[in-house]
Every structure is written in structure tokens, then in C-alpha cells.
Scaffold this motif. Structure first.
Motif, PDB file in Angstrom:
ATOM      1  N   ILE A  30       0.849  -1.197   0.000  1.00 35.51           N
ATOM      2  CA  ILE A  30       0.000   0.000   0.000  1.00 35.51           C
ATOM      3  C   ILE A  30       0.879   1.240   0.000  1.00 35.51           C
ATOM      4  CG2 ILE A  30      -1.649   1.345   1.382  1.00 35.51           C
ATOM      5  CD1 ILE A  30      -2.828  -1.429   2.241  1.00 35.51           C
ATOM      6  N   ASP A  31       1.900   1.262   0.851  1.00 33.41           N
ATOM      7  CA  ASP A  31       2.807   2.412   0.920  1.00 33.41           C
ATOM      8  C   ASP A  31       3.485   2.658  -0.424  1.00 33.41           C
ATOM      9  OD1 ASP A  31       2.150   2.694   3.590  1.00 33.41           O
ATOM     10  OD2 ASP A  31       3.963   1.700   4.325  1.00 33.41           O
ATOM     11  N   ALA A  32       3.856   1.593  -1.116  1.00 31.05           N
ATOM     12  CA  ALA A  32       4.529   1.731  -2.410  1.00 31.05           C
ATOM     13  C   ALA A  32       3.586   2.240  -3.489  1.00 31.05           C
ATOM     14  CB  ALA A  32       5.133   0.388  -2.826  1.00 31.05           C
ATOM     15  N   ALA A  33       2.312   1.878  -3.398  1.00 33.79           N
ATOM     16  CA  ALA A  33       1.350   2.258  -4.432  1.00 33.79           C
ATOM     17  C   ALA A  33       0.781   3.666  -4.242  1.00 33.79           C
ATOM     18  CB  ALA A  33       0.210   1.248  -4.468  1.00 33.79           C
ATOM     19  N   MET A  34       0.775   4.170  -3.028  1.00 31.26           N
ATOM     20  CA  MET A  34       0.132   5.467  -2.772  1.00 31.26           C
ATOM     21  C   MET A  34       0.738   6.632  -3.560  1.00 31.26           C
ATOM     22  SD  MET A  34      -1.322   5.683   1.132  1.00 31.26           S
ATOM     23  CE  MET A  34       0.179   5.322   1.967  1.00 31.26           C
ATOM     24  N   PRO A  35       2.062   6.766  -3.659  1.00 30.93           N
ATOM     25  CA  PRO A  35       2.593   7.933  -4.378  1.00 30.93           C
ATOM     26  C   PRO A  35       2.202   7.993  -5.850  1.00 30.93           C
ATOM     27  CG  PRO A  35       4.311   6.897  -3.065  1.00 30.93           C
ATOM     28  CD  PRO A  35       3.124   5.983  -3.043  1.00 30.93           C
ATOM     29  N   MET A  44      -7.934   9.291  -1.407  1.00 31.47           N
ATOM     30  CA  MET A  44      -6.589   9.099  -0.856  1.00 31.47           C
ATOM     31  C   MET A  44      -6.626   9.202   0.670  1.00 31.47           C
ATOM     32  SD  MET A  44      -3.486   8.280  -1.329  1.00 31.47           S
ATOM     33  CE  MET A  44      -3.093   8.470  -3.053  1.00 31.47           C
ATOM     34  N   ALA A  45      -7.434  10.114   1.188  1.00 31.52           N
ATOM     35  CA  ALA A  45      -7.585  10.225   2.638  1.00 31.52           C
ATOM     36  C   ALA A  45      -8.179   8.945   3.211  1.00 31.52           C
ATOM     37  CB  ALA A  45      -8.456  11.430   2.986  1.00 31.52           C
ATOM     38  N   LYS A  46      -9.139   8.355   2.501  1.00 31.09           N
ATOM     39  CA  LYS A  46      -9.749   7.107   2.943  1.00 31.09           C
ATOM     40  C   LYS A  46      -8.723   5.970   2.916  1.00 31.09           C
ATOM     41  CE  LYS A  46     -13.222   4.372   3.982  1.00 31.09           C
ATOM     42  NZ  LYS A  46     -13.842   4.370   5.293  1.00 31.09           N
ATOM     43  N   VAL A  47      -7.901   5.903   1.887  1.00 27.41           N
ATOM     44  CA  VAL A  47      -6.853   4.882   1.799  1.00 27.41           C
ATOM     45  C   VAL A  47      -5.887   5.030   2.977  1.00 27.41           C
ATOM     46  CG1 VAL A  47      -4.823   4.138   0.487  1.00 27.41           C
ATOM     47  CG2 VAL A  47      -6.985   4.507  -0.678  1.00 27.41           C
ATOM     48  N   LYS A  48      -5.476   6.256   3.262  1.00 27.98           N
ATOM     49  CA  LYS A  48      -4.558   6.488   4.383  1.00 27.98           C
ATOM     50  C   LYS A  48      -5.200   6.090   5.710  1.00 27.98           C
ATOM     51  CE  LYS A  48      -1.885  10.136   2.144  1.00 27.98           C
ATOM     52  NZ  LYS A  48      -1.506  11.543   2.151  1.00 27.98           N
ATOM     53  N   GLN A  49      -6.481   6.397   5.855  1.00 29.56           N
ATOM     54  CA  GLN A  49      -7.201   6.024   7.077  1.00 29.56           C
ATOM     55  C   GLN A  49      -7.269   4.501   7.215  1.00 29.56           C
ATOM     56  OE1 GLN A  49     -11.361   7.014   7.027  1.00 29.56           O
ATOM     57  NE2 GLN A  49     -11.600   6.697   9.218  1.00 29.56           N
ATOM     58  N   LEU A  50      -7.592   3.811   6.139  1.00 28.48           N
ATOM     59  CA  LEU A  50      -7.668   2.352   6.168  1.00 28.48           C
ATOM     60  C   LEU A  50      -6.302   1.741   6.445  1.00 28.48           C
ATOM     61  CD1 LEU A  50     -10.055   1.830   3.134  1.00 28.48           C
ATOM     62  CD2 LEU A  50     -10.551   1.229   5.518  1.00 28.48           C
ATOM     63  N   ARG A  51      -5.273   2.320   5.862  1.00 29.55           N
ATOM     64  CA  ARG A  51      -3.903   1.838   6.081  1.00 29.55           C
ATOM     65  C   ARG A  51      -3.539   1.973   7.558  1.00 29.55           C
ATOM     66  NH1 ARG A  51       0.758   1.494   8.030  1.00 29.55           N
ATOM     67  NH2 ARG A  51       2.625   1.370   6.803  1.00 29.55           N
ATOM     68  N   GLN A  52      -3.886   3.109   8.159  1.00 25.16           N
ATOM     69  CA  GLN A  52      -3.605   3.343   9.568  1.00 25.16           C
ATOM     70  C   GLN A  52      -4.399   2.384  10.450  1.00 25.16           C
ATOM     71  OE1 GLN A  52      -1.277   5.306  10.852  1.00 25.16           O
ATOM     72  NE2 GLN A  52      -1.801   4.641  12.907  1.00 25.16           N
ATOM     73  N   GLN A  53      -5.671   2.195  10.119  1.00 22.15           N
ATOM     74  CA  GLN A  53      -6.498   1.253  10.873  1.00 22.15           C
ATOM     75  C   GLN A  53      -5.904  -0.154  10.808  1.00 22.15           C
ATOM     76  OE1 GLN A  53     -10.448   1.336   9.299  1.00 22.15           O
ATOM     77  NE2 GLN A  53     -10.982   3.284  10.268  1.00 22.15           N
ATOM     78  N   LYS A  75      -7.888  -2.487  -2.593  1.00 25.12           N
ATOM     79  CA  LYS A  75      -8.909  -2.461  -3.632  1.00 25.12           C
ATOM     80  C   LYS A  75      -9.067  -1.051  -4.192  1.00 25.12           C
ATOM     81  CE  LYS A  75     -13.751  -3.654  -4.384  1.00 25.12           C
ATOM     82  NZ  LYS A  75     -14.990  -4.150  -3.757  1.00 25.12           N
ATOM     83  N   MET A  76      -9.071  -0.061  -3.297  1.00 25.29           N
ATOM     84  CA  MET A  76      -9.202   1.324  -3.752  1.00 25.29           C
ATOM     85  C   MET A  76      -8.013   1.752  -4.606  1.00 25.29           C
ATOM     86  SD  MET A  76     -10.838   3.233  -0.429  1.00 25.29           S
ATOM     87  CE  MET A  76     -11.079   4.803  -1.302  1.00 25.29           C
ATOM     88  N   LEU A  77      -6.831   1.206  -4.272  1.00 21.29           N
ATOM     89  CA  LEU A  77      -5.619   1.539  -5.024  1.00 21.29           C
ATOM     90  C   LEU A  77      -5.481   0.717  -6.302  1.00 21.29           C
ATOM     91  CD1 LEU A  77      -3.106   1.823  -2.069  1.00 21.29           C
ATOM     92  CD2 LEU A  77      -3.808   3.694  -3.576  1.00 21.29           C
ATOM     93  N   GLY A  78      -6.301  -0.299  -6.432  1.00 27.75           N
ATOM     94  CA  GLY A  78      -6.236  -1.140  -7.625  1.00 27.75           C
ATOM     95  C   GLY A  78      -5.072  -2.117  -7.601  1.00 27.75           C
ATOM     96  N   ILE A  79      -4.662  -2.536  -6.405  1.00 25.06           N
ATOM     97  CA  ILE A  79      -3.563  -3.510  -6.305  1.00 25.06           C
ATOM     98  C   ILE A  79      -4.056  -4.785  -5.660  1.00 25.06           C
ATOM     99  CG2 ILE A  79      -1.708  -1.850  -6.289  1.00 25.06           C
ATOM    100  CD1 ILE A  79      -1.585  -2.124  -3.229  1.00 25.06           C
TER     101      ILE A  79
END
Length: 79
Positions: A30-35, A44-53, A75-79
Motif C-alpha cells: 500500500i505504501d509503495a502504491a500510494m505515491p 486518498m484520505a480514505k486509503v490512508k485512514q484504512l492503512r492506519q487502521q 482495492k481502492m488503489l487497484g492492487i
């Protein structure tokens, strides 16, 4: 009888161990795909929130919950 109980316990605990080992690699993906993700700011805020959770749940020992949150982020990032 004790052998059967021991085997049953071992088989019951195996998936928990698998989830525990998978969480860090999922977080790294997830960290690699976010940038490079082309998401809206809200997504993107939702992805970060889910990653933190996911990380918080992993650290608390709730690996099934962590995988659920991290899976949604993937899923949101498509990976």
C-alpha cells in the motif's frame, strides 16, 4: 484423544499466524502504491485512514480486522 485435540488446536491457530505474517507486506505494498495512485483527495484520505487502521489492528493482534482494512485500501488503489 489428546493428539486429536492438539491437532485441532494447531489447525485452528494456523490461519491467525498466516494473517499476522501477511500484514506487514500488505502495508508495504500500500505504501509503495500510494505515491503513484491517481485518486481524488477524499479517496486518498480514505486509503490512508484504512492503512492506519490496518496497522493499529495488526499491532493490537486483530489480524483478521487488519487484513479487512488493508484489503479495502488495496482495492481502492487497484492492487
Amino acid at each position: 484423544m489428546m493428539v486429536r485435540i492438539s491437532i485441532a488446536l494447531l489447525l485452528a491457530l494456523t490461519p491467525v499466524t498466516a494473517f499476522a505474517n501477511q500484514c506487514p507486506s500488505t502495508m508495504a505494498a500500500i505504501d509503495a502504491a500510494m505515491p503513484n495512485a491517481s485518486l481524488s483527495e477524499a479517496d486518498m484520505a480514505k486509503v490512508k485512514q484504512l492503512r492506519q487502521q490496518g496497522e493499529e489492528r495488526h499491532q493490537a493482534g486483530d489480524h483478521a480486522g487488519a487484513e479487512a482494512a488493508l484489503g479495502e485500501a488495496k482495492k481502492m488503489l487497484g492492487i
